[in-house]
Scaffold this motif. Structure first.
Motif, PDB file in Angstrom:
ATOM      1  N   ARG A 141       0.830  -1.208   0.000  1.00 44.41           N
ATOM      2  CA  ARG A 141       0.000   0.000   0.000  1.00 44.41           C
ATOM      3  C   ARG A 141       0.864   1.258   0.000  1.00 44.41           C
ATOM      4  N   TYR A 142       2.174   1.039   0.064  1.00 43.02           N
ATOM      5  CA  TYR A 142       3.085   2.182   0.127  1.00 43.02           C
ATOM      6  C   TYR A 142       3.793   2.343  -1.230  1.00 43.02           C
ATOM      7  N   ILE A 143       5.066   2.657  -1.220  1.00 43.37           N
ATOM      8  CA  ILE A 143       5.785   3.100  -2.429  1.00 43.37           C
ATOM      9  C   ILE A 143       5.416   2.263  -3.674  1.00 43.37           C
ATOM     10  N   TRP A 144       5.070   2.971  -4.706  1.00 43.06           N
ATOM     11  CA  TRP A 144       4.775   2.489  -6.060  1.00 43.06           C
ATOM     12  C   TRP A 144       3.492   1.656  -6.166  1.00 43.06           C
ATOM     13  N   HIS A 145       3.393   0.561  -5.364  1.00 46.00           N
ATOM     14  CA  HIS A 145       2.264  -0.342  -5.548  1.00 46.00           C
ATOM     15  C   HIS A 145       0.949   0.213  -5.009  1.00 46.00           C
ATOM     16  N   TYR A 146       0.977   1.376  -4.343  1.00 47.33           N
ATOM     17  CA  TYR A 146      -0.278   1.993  -3.889  1.00 47.33           C
ATOM     18  C   TYR A 146      -1.259   2.128  -5.063  1.00 47.33           C
ATOM     19  N   ARG A 147      -0.732   2.223  -6.273  1.00 48.47           N
ATOM     20  CA  ARG A 147      -1.545   2.396  -7.488  1.00 48.47           C
ATOM     21  C   ARG A 147      -2.595   1.308  -7.674  1.00 48.47           C
ATOM     22  N   TRP A 148      -2.341   0.150  -7.065  1.00 45.90           N
ATOM     23  CA  TRP A 148      -3.235  -0.997  -7.291  1.00 45.90           C
ATOM     24  C   TRP A 148      -4.268  -1.144  -6.171  1.00 45.90           C
ATOM     25  N   PHE A 149      -4.481  -0.043  -5.398  1.00 45.50           N
ATOM     26  CA  PHE A 149      -5.486  -0.063  -4.315  1.00 45.50           C
ATOM     27  C   PHE A 149      -6.469   1.082  -4.527  1.00 45.50           C
TER      28      PHE A 149
END
Ligand SMILES: NC(=O)c1ccc[n+]([C@@H]2O[C@H](COP(=O)([O-])OP(=O)(O)OC[C@H]3O[C@@H](n4cnc5c(N)ncnc54)[C@H](O)[C@@H]3O)[C@@H](O)[C@H]2O)c1
Length: 451
Positions: free
Chosen positions: A212-220
Motif C-alpha cells: 500500500r506504500y511506495i509504487w504499488h499503492y496504485r493498485w489499491f
C-alpha cells in the motif's frame, strides 16, 4: 464606471495572495512527496535557472533527510504551505492526497504543479479547478505529453485531417507481471520514520502493508484508480486533446484481477470502452501477457479513413490506408471482371482491387525521448506562467477533463455496467449510483477543503 466596479468586485472575491514576481526574482519552490516522481521533479527544478527548491516534505523522514544540506525538510506538508516565502509547490504524492494538498496550497497563495492523475474523484477535480480560479492560482497538471514536440505534431496532423475521419481509437498497456505481481507481503509495523497515519490521510485507516506504500499503492482503490487512471490519464489526455472533446458520452468496462496472485485490488486485465460523439475509444490493459499491440508495449492508435497514426513516447508513425477511396471503385472492378470496358483512375491496380497510391503520406519519427527534455519543458512552462500569470499548457481544467474520463471508466468497472456521462453538465444523468461515486468519504480530521 460599471467596468471599474466589476473589476473591484472581482478583485475582492478573488484576492491575489501570492508574491508578485519580477522577471529576475527567483521562484521559491516546495516539493511535496519525495518518491519516484517527486525526486525526479526536484532534480529538474534544481538545475532550472530562476527556480530554487527551498523546502521538501515527505511522510517518510529518511527521504526528507536526504536533502537536509540544501532545503528545509518536513514530514507535514502544511509547514510548507504556512511559509510566506514559498511561491509554488509540486504535489507528487499518491493520488488520494492530490486534491486536499493542491486546494490548501491555492488557499495559501501558492501556485501548484500537481501530478497526474489530477484527482482521485471527479468531484475533487472540479474543486481543484474552482480553487485555482477563485484564488487566482496557476495550476499545471503533470501531463508532460502536452509539452512534447512529437505529441504536438501528431495532434496537429490529426486536427488537420491528415488521416481522415477517425472513428476508432485504441490505447493500451501490455506487460507480463505474472504470476506474483506485487507479491503478498504481510501487514507489519511501518518502517521507522514513516508517519503511516499521515500517509493514509483522508483514506481509511488500515495496518501498514508494504504494497500500500511506495509504487504499488496504485493498485489499491483507496489511493488510486489502477491502470485506468495511472496510465489512462496520459492516454486519455492525448486523445481528448487531439480530438478536441471534453469528455465521453458513456463508459463500459470489463476485467478483473485474473492473473496476478498478489494482495492488490485493481484489475490486471481490463477493457474499457468509451463512446464519444462520432468515435469510440478502447483502453486495453494486460498485466498477464506482454504481446505488443502495433509493435508497442503501450501507445495510442488513431484509426482514420485515410490512415492509421500510432504514437508512443519514443516514436510515431502513419500507415496509409490503401483501400479504394470511392465506393464505386469496387463497382468498376466488378464491371471490369465481367468484361466491360472500364476507365480506371490513374494508379488504380485492377488486380489487387486497390488503388496503388496511398491515401495519405506515410510519415513518422523514431528514437525520440520524452524524458527528461519534455518534462523540463513542462516545468519551464509552469515557471513561466508563475511569472506571466497565464494559464499553463496542461491547465488544471485540462487535467480535470482527462482524469474525469478515466474516472468514468473506473465507475463503470466498479458498477459492472455501462454509465452515461454528460460532459457539459458534469453529471451521470439520472444515475444516482454513479453520481454517488463522484465523491468519497474522508477520514477525520481530513476533509476536502471547501472552496
Ligand atoms: N507524469 C508522469 O509521467 C508520472 C510518472 C510517475 C508518477 N507520476 C505521478 O506522481 C505521483 C507519485 O507517484 P510515484 O510513482 O512517485 O509514487 P511513490 O510511491 O514513488 O512516491 C510517493 C511519495 O509520496 C509520499 N507521500 C505520501 N503522502 C504524503 C503526504 N501527505 N505528504 C508528503 N509526502 C507524501 C510518500 O512517502 C512517497 O515518498 C502519482 O500521482 C503518480 O501518478 C507521474
Amino acid at each position: 464606471m460599471e467596468r471599474r466596479n466589476f473589476l473591484k468586485t472581482a478583485a475582492a472575491s478573488a484576492p491575489f495572495l501570492g508574491r508578485v514576481l519580477g522577471a529576475n526574482d527567483e521562484i521559491r519552490i516546495g516539493q511535496i512527496g519525495l518518491g519516484t516522481r517527486g525526486t525526479y521533479e526536484l532534480e529538474i527544478c534544481r538545475r532550472t535557472k530562476g527556480a530554487k527548491v527551498v523546502a521538501v516534505a515527505d511522510v517518510f523522514q529518511p527521504l526528507v533527510d536526504q536533502y537536509k544540506e540544501d532545503a528545509d525538510g518536513y514530514t507535514d506538508f502544511r509547514h510548507i504551505l504556512d511559509r510566506k516565502d514559498i511561491d509554488a509547490v509540486f504535489v507528487s504524492t499518491p493520488d488520494h492526497w492530490h486534491a486536499p494538498i493542491a486546494i490548501m496550497a491555492c488557499q495559501a497563495g501558492k501556485d501548484v504543479f500537481c501530478e497526474k492523475p489530477l484527482s482521485h474523484t471527479i468531484h475533487e477535480g472540479s474543486q481543484m479547478v474552482a480553487a485555482a480560479r477563485k484564488y487566482n492560482r496557476v495550476m499545471q497538471t503533470g501531463s508532460q505529453q502536452r509539452s512534447a514536440p512529437h505529441f504536438q505534431k501528431i495532434v496537429d496532423l490529426i486536427q488537420h485531417g491528415h488521416i481522415g475521419k477517425i472513428s476508432s481509437i485504441e490505447c493500451w498497456n501490455e506487460e507480463n507481471d505474472t504470476p506474483e505481481g506485487a507479491g503478498n507481503p504481510p501487514d507489519t509495523a511501518p518502517p521507522a520514520g514513516l508517519d503511516w497515519d499521515m500517509y493514509l490521510g483522508p483514506a481509511p485507516k488500515v495496518p501498514y502493508n508494504r504494497n500500500r506504500y511506495i509504487w504499488h499503492y496504485r493498485w489499491f482503490w483507496d489511493y488510486s484508480g489502477g491502470m485506468m487512471t495511472d496510465w489512462g490519464a496520459h492516454h486519455m489526455d492525448v486523445i481528448q486533446w487531439a480530438m478536441q472533446v471534453d469528455g465521453p458520452l458513456s463508459a463500459t468496462a470489463a476485467g478483473s484481477r485474473f492473473c496476478l496472485r498478489d494482495n492488490c485490488q485493481t484489475p490486471d486485465t481490463l477493457s474499457t470502452l468509451f463512446e464519444y460523439p462520432g468515435f469510440v475509444v478502447r483502453y486495453s490493459v494486460r498485466q498477464g501477457n506482454s504481446r505488443r499491440i502495433e509493435n508497442r508495449p503501450n501507445g495510442i492508435a488513431f484509426y482514420g479513413a485515410d490512415g492509421t497514426l500510432i504514437v508512443d513516447r519514443g516514436s510515431w508513425e502513419i500507415v496509409p490506408e490503401n483501400a479504394p477511396r470511392f465506393p464505386n471503385d469496387y463497382d468498376r472492378v466488378e464491371a471490369w471482371l465481367k468484361g466491360a470496358n472500364v476507365a480506371f483512375p490513374a494508379g488504380f491496380d485492377r488486380n489487387t482491387r486497390t488503388p496503388a497510391r496511398p491515401r495519405c503520406a506515410a510519415l513518422g519519427e523514431t528514437g525520440l525521448k520524452i524524458d527528461p527534455s519534455c518534462q523540463e519543458a513542462h516545468i519551464e512552462n509552469f515557471l513561466e506562467c508563475i511569472r506571466s500569470r497565464r494559464r499553463p499548457i496542461a491547465d488544471v481544467e485540462i487535467g480535470f477533463r482527462s482524469v474525469t474520463a478515466c474516472l468514468a471508466g473506473v465507475i463503470a468497472y466498479r458498477l459492472g455496467r455501462k454509465v452515461r456521462w454528460d460532459p457539459k453538465a458534469g453529471t451521470f444523468p439520472g444515475d444516482r449510483e454513479a453520481q454517488a461515486m463522484m465523491t468519497k468519504r474522508y477520514r477525520a480530521p481530513w476533509t476536502l477543503p471547501a472552496v
